[in-house]
Design an enzyme around this catalytic site. Sequence first.
Site, short mmCIF file in Angstrom:
data_model
loop_
_atom_site.label_atom_id
_atom_site.label_comp_id
_atom_site.label_asym_id
_atom_site.label_seq_id
_atom_site.Cartn_x
_atom_site.Cartn_y
_atom_site.Cartn_z
N TRP A 10 0.82 -1.22 0.00
CA TRP A 10 0.00 0.00 0.00
C TRP A 10 0.85 1.27 0.00
CZ3 TRP A 10 -4.39 -1.27 4.12
CH2 TRP A 10 -5.13 -2.36 3.66
N LYS A 11 2.14 1.11 0.20
CA LYS A 11 3.06 2.26 0.27
C LYS A 11 2.53 3.27 1.30
CE LYS A 11 4.57 1.11 -4.32
NZ LYS A 11 5.17 1.50 -5.58
N HIS A 95 12.81 -2.39 -1.14
CA HIS A 95 11.99 -1.82 -2.22
C HIS A 95 12.79 -0.72 -2.91
CE1 HIS A 95 8.81 0.19 -4.39
NE2 HIS A 95 8.13 -0.94 -4.28
N GLU A 97 11.96 2.09 -3.84
CA GLU A 97 11.74 3.43 -3.28
C GLU A 97 12.61 3.66 -2.04
OE1 GLU A 97 7.49 3.00 -3.20
OE2 GLU A 97 7.51 3.07 -5.38
N GLU A 167 11.02 -6.29 -9.47
CA GLU A 167 10.27 -5.09 -9.80
C GLU A 167 11.15 -4.16 -10.64
OE1 GLU A 167 6.94 -4.51 -6.69
OE2 GLU A 167 8.66 -3.38 -6.02
N GLY A 173 4.60 2.11 -10.92
CA GLY A 173 3.76 3.31 -10.88
C GLY A 173 3.72 4.08 -12.17
N SER A 212 3.16 -2.12 -12.09
CA SER A 212 1.94 -1.87 -12.88
C SER A 212 1.16 -3.14 -13.20
CB SER A 212 2.27 -1.09 -14.16
OG SER A 212 2.87 0.16 -13.83
N GLY A 233 1.25 -2.55 -6.27
CA GLY A 233 1.19 -1.22 -5.66
C GLY A 233 -0.19 -0.60 -5.86
N GLY A 234 -0.30 0.27 -6.84
CA GLY A 234 -1.53 1.04 -7.07
C GLY A 234 -2.80 0.21 -7.06
#
Length: 251
Positions: A10-11, A95, A97, A167, A173, A212, A233-234
């Site tokens: 969910w970040k 991750h 990020e 990933e 994203g 994605s 993710g999204g």
Amino acid sequence: MRQPLVAGNWKMNGSLASVRELLAGLKEGIGDVKVAEVAVCPPAIYIPETQAQLAGTPISWGGQDLSVHESGAYTGEIAGPMLRDFDCKYVIIGHSERRTYHGETDELVAEKFSAARKSGLVPIFCIGETLEERESGITEEVVARQVDAVIEHCGVEMLGEGVIAYEPVWAIGTGKTASPEQAQEVHAFIRSRVAKSSSDVAEGLRILYGGSMKPDNAAELLAKPDIDGGLIGGASLKAADFLGICTAAND
Ligand code: 13P
């Protein structure tokens, strides 16, 4: 047979109200998970609410990061035993990020892998190349380096107690998914890299795809022989989309 895993990252999204709504939607729609294992990784502060809602359902939960330390003067950090206190099964580590915005190195990620195992958590260990690295033709070199760092620090048997998530950074994203063929090629390479240390571990290791992934592209990615699930993710922020991916993994 490797059991597929679909995990939602969910970040840093949501509010208590939206998290409650999402968890209620997941609970309602999950039905009997027959083939795929399903997990969600909310922001840490929403883990207690997640535990309260998901306990007794087929959905597990986990953290998005952990400290290499078990306790002490590390302001802002969350330790593995704290995640276990709230029955987290998984923890995402490395991750892109965190590698990009928090300067996490391969070595630190490897230390986090062993900290997670020490606490009884299953690491979801993220690796992947940037667009620049892909365009320079060094994708395999990059993922090999990332995987080797954990094998060197933890040993291949411990790597086998976790899950890898491939990933590609350029697919996160951006709406640009790796094609099933592109993803399969890298997944097969990762497995072969692990097999250099242990073919048994390589054979049993789940390698998820992330970047994605959506209900309408999940089935063809998950049909590939070396793609054992997804890190979403999204699309994990909408119950219907996430459940759509879980259904694709069950087929
Ligand atoms: P998206 O599914 O939003 O591309 O994010 C993927 C990801 O980073 C999961 O960890």
